[in-house]
Design an enzyme around this catalytic site. Sequence first.
Site, PDB file in Angstrom:
ATOM      1  N   GLY A  12       0.819  -1.209   0.000  1.00 15.50           N
ATOM      2  CA  GLY A  12       0.000   0.000   0.000  1.00 15.50           C
ATOM      3  C   GLY A  12       0.849   1.252   0.000  1.00 15.50           C
ATOM      4  O   GLY A  12       1.835   1.354   0.728  1.00 15.50           O
ATOM      5  N   ALA A  16      -0.157   5.955   5.024  1.00 18.15           N
ATOM      6  CA  ALA A  16       0.477   5.039   5.983  1.00 18.15           C
ATOM      7  C   ALA A  16       1.694   4.354   5.365  1.00 18.15           C
ATOM      8  O   ALA A  16       2.774   4.298   5.973  1.00 18.15           O
ATOM      9  CB  ALA A  16      -0.541   4.003   6.471  1.00 18.15           C
ATOM     10  N   GLY A  17       1.523   3.836   4.154  1.00 20.68           N
ATOM     11  CA  GLY A  17       2.609   3.086   3.514  1.00 20.68           C
ATOM     12  C   GLY A  17       3.803   3.966   3.180  1.00 20.68           C
ATOM     13  O   GLY A  17       4.956   3.608   3.446  1.00 20.68           O
ATOM     14  N   PHE A 116     -13.953  20.902  13.040  1.00 24.20           N
ATOM     15  CA  PHE A 116     -14.368  19.599  12.518  1.00 24.20           C
ATOM     16  C   PHE A 116     -15.229  18.919  13.580  1.00 24.20           C
ATOM     17  O   PHE A 116     -15.120  19.229  14.764  1.00 24.20           O
ATOM     18  CB  PHE A 116     -13.137  18.736  12.207  1.00 24.20           C
ATOM     19  N   ASP A 217      -8.654  -5.708   0.663  1.00 24.23           N
ATOM     20  CA  ASP A 217      -7.872  -6.910   0.341  1.00 24.23           C
ATOM     21  C   ASP A 217      -7.023  -7.380   1.527  1.00 24.23           C
ATOM     22  O   ASP A 217      -6.967  -8.569   1.838  1.00 24.23           O
ATOM     23  CB  ASP A 217      -6.905  -6.659  -0.829  1.00 24.23           C
ATOM     24  N   GLN A 236     -18.107   3.236   9.580  1.00 26.43           N
ATOM     25  CA  GLN A 236     -18.529   4.636   9.659  1.00 26.43           C
ATOM     26  C   GLN A 236     -19.299   5.087   8.425  1.00 26.43           C
ATOM     27  O   GLN A 236     -18.833   4.907   7.301  1.00 26.43           O
ATOM     28  CB  GLN A 236     -17.310   5.547   9.824  1.00 26.43           C
ATOM     29  N   HIS A 238     -20.372   8.499   6.718  1.00 22.94           N
ATOM     30  CA  HIS A 238     -20.159   9.939   6.745  1.00 22.94           C
ATOM     31  C   HIS A 238     -21.514  10.601   6.518  1.00 22.94           C
ATOM     32  O   HIS A 238     -22.265  10.168   5.637  1.00 22.94           O
ATOM     33  CB  HIS A 238     -19.173  10.329   5.638  1.00 22.94           C
ATOM     34  N   LEU A 248     -18.154  12.361  -1.571  1.00 28.77           N
ATOM     35  CA  LEU A 248     -18.048  13.129  -0.330  1.00 28.77           C
ATOM     36  C   LEU A 248     -18.166  14.638  -0.515  1.00 28.77           C
ATOM     37  O   LEU A 248     -17.533  15.221  -1.391  1.00 28.77           O
ATOM     38  CB  LEU A 248     -16.697  12.825   0.338  1.00 28.77           C
ATOM     39  N   THR A 250     -17.008  17.319   1.983  1.00 30.41           N
ATOM     40  CA  THR A 250     -16.207  17.260   3.204  1.00 30.41           C
ATOM     41  C   THR A 250     -16.904  17.857   4.438  1.00 30.41           C
ATOM     42  O   THR A 250     -17.683  18.807   4.321  1.00 30.41           O
ATOM     43  CB  THR A 250     -14.849  17.979   3.021  1.00 30.41           C
ATOM     44  N   GLU A 251     -16.556  17.269   5.596  1.00 28.80           N
ATOM     45  CA  GLU A 251     -17.022  17.818   6.864  1.00 28.80           C
ATOM     46  C   GLU A 251     -16.488  19.238   7.050  1.00 28.80           C
ATOM     47  O   GLU A 251     -17.041  20.031   7.816  1.00 28.80           O
ATOM     48  CB  GLU A 251     -16.517  16.908   7.988  1.00 28.80           C
ATOM     49  N   ARG A 282     -19.629  12.066  13.764  1.00 32.78           N
ATOM     50  CA  ARG A 282     -20.281  11.506  12.576  1.00 32.78           C
ATOM     51  C   ARG A 282     -21.367  10.486  12.876  1.00 32.78           C
ATOM     52  O   ARG A 282     -22.388  10.446  12.193  1.00 32.78           O
ATOM     53  CB  ARG A 282     -19.224  10.858  11.684  1.00 32.78           C
ATOM     54  N   HIS A 357     -18.038   5.190   4.648  1.00 34.55           N
ATOM     55  CA  HIS A 357     -16.854   6.033   4.534  1.00 34.55           C
ATOM     56  C   HIS A 357     -15.582   5.424   5.097  1.00 34.55           C
ATOM     57  O   HIS A 357     -14.530   5.516   4.487  1.00 34.55           O
ATOM     58  CB  HIS A 357     -17.151   7.342   5.257  1.00 34.55           C
ATOM     59  N   GLU A 388      -5.675   2.924   7.599  1.00 33.78           N
ATOM     60  CA  GLU A 388      -7.085   2.548   7.727  1.00 33.78           C
ATOM     61  C   GLU A 388      -7.285   1.041   7.845  1.00 33.78           C
ATOM     62  O   GLU A 388      -8.238   0.585   8.472  1.00 33.78           O
ATOM     63  CB  GLU A 388      -7.899   3.104   6.553  1.00 33.78           C
ATOM     64  N   ARG A 399     -14.848   7.073  14.543  1.00 38.13           N
ATOM     65  CA  ARG A 399     -13.699   7.961  14.332  1.00 38.13           C
ATOM     66  C   ARG A 399     -14.158   9.404  14.158  1.00 38.13           C
ATOM     67  O   ARG A 399     -15.170   9.668  13.525  1.00 38.13           O
ATOM     68  CB  ARG A 399     -12.953   7.539  13.060  1.00 38.13           C
ATOM     69  N   SER A 404      -8.089  10.623  10.761  1.00 36.86           N
ATOM     70  CA  SER A 404      -7.597   9.450  10.035  1.00 36.86           C
ATOM     71  C   SER A 404      -6.330   9.739   9.246  1.00 36.86           C
ATOM     72  O   SER A 404      -5.384   8.938   9.247  1.00 36.86           O
ATOM     73  CB  SER A 404      -8.664   8.916   9.098  1.00 36.86           C
TER      74      SER A 404
HETATM   75  C1  LIG Z   1     -13.274  10.888  -0.059  1.00 35.72           C
HETATM   76  C2  LIG Z   1     -12.537  10.755   1.245  1.00 35.72           C
HETATM   77  C3  LIG Z   1     -12.184  11.892   1.954  1.00 35.72           C
HETATM   78  C4  LIG Z   1     -11.501  11.780   3.174  1.00 35.72           C
HETATM   79  N1  LIG Z   1     -11.191  12.928   3.851  1.00 35.72           N
HETATM   80  C5  LIG Z   1     -10.483  12.835   5.004  1.00 35.72           C
HETATM   81  C6  LIG Z   1     -10.079  14.022   5.692  1.00 35.72           C
HETATM   82  O1  LIG Z   1     -10.302  15.148   5.262  1.00 35.72           O
HETATM   83  N2  LIG Z   1      -9.391  13.866   6.850  1.00 35.72           N
HETATM   84  C7  LIG Z   1      -9.091  12.638   7.360  1.00 35.72           C
HETATM   85  O2  LIG Z   1      -8.441  12.571   8.405  1.00 35.72           O
HETATM   86  N3  LIG Z   1      -9.455  11.513   6.719  1.00 35.72           N
HETATM   87  C8  LIG Z   1     -10.127  11.586   5.551  1.00 35.72           C
HETATM   88  N4  LIG Z   1     -10.485  10.431   4.897  1.00 35.72           N
HETATM   89  C9  LIG Z   1      -9.983   9.137   5.386  1.00 35.72           C
HETATM   90  C10 LIG Z   1      -8.503   8.987   5.075  1.00 35.72           C
HETATM   91  O3  LIG Z   1      -8.196   9.671   3.883  1.00 35.72           O
HETATM   92  C11 LIG Z   1      -8.083   7.534   4.918  1.00 35.72           C
HETATM   93  O4  LIG Z   1      -8.576   6.768   5.973  1.00 35.72           O
HETATM   94  C12 LIG Z   1      -6.573   7.406   4.894  1.00 35.72           C
HETATM   95  O5  LIG Z   1      -5.992   8.331   4.010  1.00 35.72           O
HETATM   96  C13 LIG Z   1      -6.171   5.994   4.526  1.00 35.72           C
HETATM   97  O6  LIG Z   1      -4.795   5.939   4.262  1.00 35.72           O
HETATM   98  P1  LIG Z   1      -4.078   4.533   4.078  1.00 35.72           P
HETATM   99  O7  LIG Z   1      -2.647   4.845   3.808  1.00 35.72           O
HETATM  100  O8  LIG Z   1      -4.374   3.667   5.210  1.00 35.72           O
HETATM  101  O9  LIG Z   1      -4.773   3.859   2.816  1.00 35.72           O
HETATM  102  P2  LIG Z   1      -5.033   4.322   1.305  1.00 35.72           P
HETATM  103  O10 LIG Z   1      -4.619   5.699   1.039  1.00 35.72           O
HETATM  104  O11 LIG Z   1      -6.428   3.931   0.990  1.00 35.72           O
HETATM  105  O12 LIG Z   1      -4.047   3.414   0.471  1.00 35.72           O
HETATM  106  C14 LIG Z   1      -4.240   2.021   0.320  1.00 35.72           C
HETATM  107  C15 LIG Z   1      -3.137   1.465  -0.539  1.00 35.72           C
HETATM  108  O13 LIG Z   1      -3.187   0.047  -0.510  1.00 35.72           O
HETATM  109  C16 LIG Z   1      -2.965  -0.443  -1.802  1.00 35.72           C
HETATM  110  N5  LIG Z   1      -3.565  -1.788  -1.887  1.00 35.72           N
HETATM  111  C17 LIG Z   1      -4.773  -2.201  -1.432  1.00 35.72           C
HETATM  112  N6  LIG Z   1      -4.938  -3.515  -1.672  1.00 35.72           N
HETATM  113  C18 LIG Z   1      -3.809  -3.941  -2.283  1.00 35.72           C
HETATM  114  C19 LIG Z   1      -3.360  -5.187  -2.791  1.00 35.72           C
HETATM  115  N7  LIG Z   1      -4.123  -6.289  -2.739  1.00 35.72           N
HETATM  116  N8  LIG Z   1      -2.135  -5.248  -3.361  1.00 35.72           N
HETATM  117  C20 LIG Z   1      -1.349  -4.146  -3.460  1.00 35.72           C
HETATM  118  N9  LIG Z   1      -1.725  -2.942  -3.001  1.00 35.72           N
HETATM  119  C21 LIG Z   1      -2.931  -2.842  -2.412  1.00 35.72           C
HETATM  120  C22 LIG Z   1      -3.590   0.575  -2.725  1.00 35.72           C
HETATM  121  O14 LIG Z   1      -3.037   0.479  -4.017  1.00 35.72           O
HETATM  122  C23 LIG Z   1      -3.196   1.869  -2.006  1.00 35.72           C
HETATM  123  O15 LIG Z   1      -1.908   2.266  -2.417  1.00 35.72           O
HETATM  124  C24 LIG Z   1     -11.163  10.515   3.679  1.00 35.72           C
HETATM  125  C25 LIG Z   1     -11.505   9.375   2.961  1.00 35.72           C
HETATM  126  C26 LIG Z   1     -12.208   9.487   1.780  1.00 35.72           C
HETATM  127  C27 LIG Z   1     -12.628   8.225   1.082  1.00 35.72           C
END
Ligand SMILES: Cc1cc2nc3c(=O)[nH]c(=O)nc-3n(C[C@H](O)[C@H](O)[C@H](O)COP(=O)(O)OP(=O)(O)OC[C@H]3O[C@@H](n4cnc5c(N)ncnc54)[C@H](O)[C@@H]3O)c2cc1C
Length: 585
Positions: A12, A16-17, A116, A217, A236, A238, A248, A250-251, A282, A357, A388, A399, A404
């Site tokens: 990912g 986070a990644g 927020f 996944d 959750q 939204h 979305l 946004t909040e 939320r 969400h 996440e 949350r 997040s």
């Molecule tokens: C529209 C929207 C708006 C948001 N706004 C906010 C906000 O304003 N403030 C806030 O705090 N949070 C917000 N959130 C929540 C927040 O953005 C996410 O929870 C957070 O960014 C998740 O980050 P992540 O690194 O965990 O995962 P992600 O950014 O979702 O990345 C997941 C990664 O995993 C990879 N992956 C998945 N499965 C596989 C697989 N099988 N093989 C290889 N790669 C894989 C994908 O390619 C991707 O690179 C929002 C979410 C959404 C949907």
Amino acid sequence: MMVHNHEVVIIGAGLAGTRAALEAAKVADVAVLSKIFPSRSHSGAAQGGMAAALGNLDDDNWEYHMFDTVKGSDYLGDQDAAEILAKEAPEVIYEMEHMGAPFSRTPEGKIAQRKFGGHTLNFGEKPALRACYSADYTGHILLHTLFEQCIKQGVRFYSEYQVVHLIVKDDICRGVVAWDIRNGGLQVFRAKAVMFASGGYGRAYRITTNAHANTGDGLDLALRAGLPLEDMEFVQFHPTGIYRNGILMTEGARGEGAYLLNKDGERFMKRYAPTLMELAPRDLTARAIQTEINEGRGCQTPEQKAQGIPGDFVDLDLSHVSEAKLRAVLPQIFDLARNFAGVNVAKEPTPIQPTAHYSMGGLPVNVDGQFIRDAKNTPVRGLYAAGECACVSVHGANRLGCNSTQDATLNGRRTGRTIARDVPHLSWEDVPAEDVKAAEKDLDWYYQANGSENVADLRTRLQDTMMVNCGIYRNEKDLKTQLGIIKELQGRGKKIGVKDKSKCFNSEVMEAMELGHLLNFSEVIVIGAIERQESRGAHARTDFPTRDDAKWLKHTLAYQEPDGRIRLDYKPVTITRFQPKERKY
Ligand SMILES: Cc1cc2nc3c(=O)[nH]c(=O)nc-3n(C[C@H](O)[C@H](O)[C@H](O)COP(=O)(O)OP(=O)(O)OC[C@H]3O[C@@H](n4cnc5c(N)ncnc54)[C@H](O)[C@@H]3O)c2cc1C
């Protein structure tokens, strides 16, 4: 089969990644695998902001932030994790700033902050200005900044590689098997340390803010490897997704002053959260909207009015905020409302409805990001998770907005540091031949599938029924119906047909695999929800409407037994500073 050796493999490339990769790459050779191009990860869609008690515009401090996070979690969040989040958040923001993230500014040049939901001063007194933002493109700027830094640091990205199998034997994680989406074929990634940063699963629901790639996944890969999932029943919604498509709004819109109005033009939140109004958390706000709709006070489309059908949305109104301000701080929602609802937000309200969400639950980890395999907090050697997909658990049963992006970045950083600490003490382990064979057999199965069932039909049926039977309000009867539907869909999933046999970018095979994931972890969501006979945070049972701390102040752990059955276990909540209280806003 081609075998890659990287000391650290991260699944990912979201916040986070990439943040973890930056830390781990200081001492180790790091590969990041992503099924989509890294900067397309869903993190890039985050709009509103990232929480940190900087106190740039008010008297904020980390204790208020911790308290709000714990209360927001309906006291299910682990308080050691919430304390770390609140305390380290300011440093994480300044670090992002120094890496080059272009935050919006106050007139005197400090990082700007806005309100927020659920974030308050002085333990609930009034809304705090806590969300740091870059207009309403916050996730986009954070993700691009981190991706660029990773490139500079020499992190190796494998873009369009879908991880299909996690290799764990004798409680030691040894690597993963990934599918090269561009060219076809499987490749083994042997590693000393594997980290999940694979994001959320909103695509289990019909109305969702989530990207198509968010199919959970990582959760299913862990489950299939015999590892547990934590607190999956907490999904959750939204409050403000654009009506009928869930995209979305946004909040941050409510942070900048938007009203929620029912068909009588009433700001109905005054009946649900008199102090915080539209800035309530939320879970509460989404339930308030759903209640207005269920009780006949939803707004109606002209067609609904003409036919006398009750309305199934409410209005998000920004028309009292100056257009110049809206264009400066919320430019994206101008475009989204225009393109997806045909609305000019400066002049008219946007029709909205709650939308799936965020996943509060996920892969159990401790505060250092180590994967935990049981209620005794035993770590799995060489396996980590953050973001996440993980459950630390900072967010408990609900949350707070803008927590997040902070959780993903902050715990990504912590986990990267843990990996950097551990890698010198971890060894290269053999990859068992049976794992490679199992992954090959699975992929072959998809290529040879020639049954009569259609993947899109099964997915749509799952998404529609999860909305109805396992959505904002739940009860035993509907949840049991849903469990039956999931079982039926799992059965039909064994009889799918895949027509496209090509190797290059076979999206039909990809979607079939993703359907398998959706069906598998959705069963865990529903079983956890059936068992939890109380209402807490996002889990609202109409047949058990109150929170029951005596029986249910505990985390769920779900395992998939070798025969496919889901077994549940429970583990205690870490409570340090704040004893559970009634939650009023
Ligand atoms: C529209 C929207 C708006 C948001 N706004 C906010 C906000 O304003 N403030 C806030 O705090 N949070 C917000 N959130 C929540 C927040 O953005 C996410 O929870 C957070 O960014 C998740 O980050 P992540 O690194 O965990 O995962 P992600 O950014 O979702 O990345 C997941 C990664 O995993 C990879 N992956 C998945 N499965 C596989 C697989 N099988 N093989 C290889 N790669 C894989 C994908 O390619 C991707 O690179 C929002 C979410 C959404 C949907």
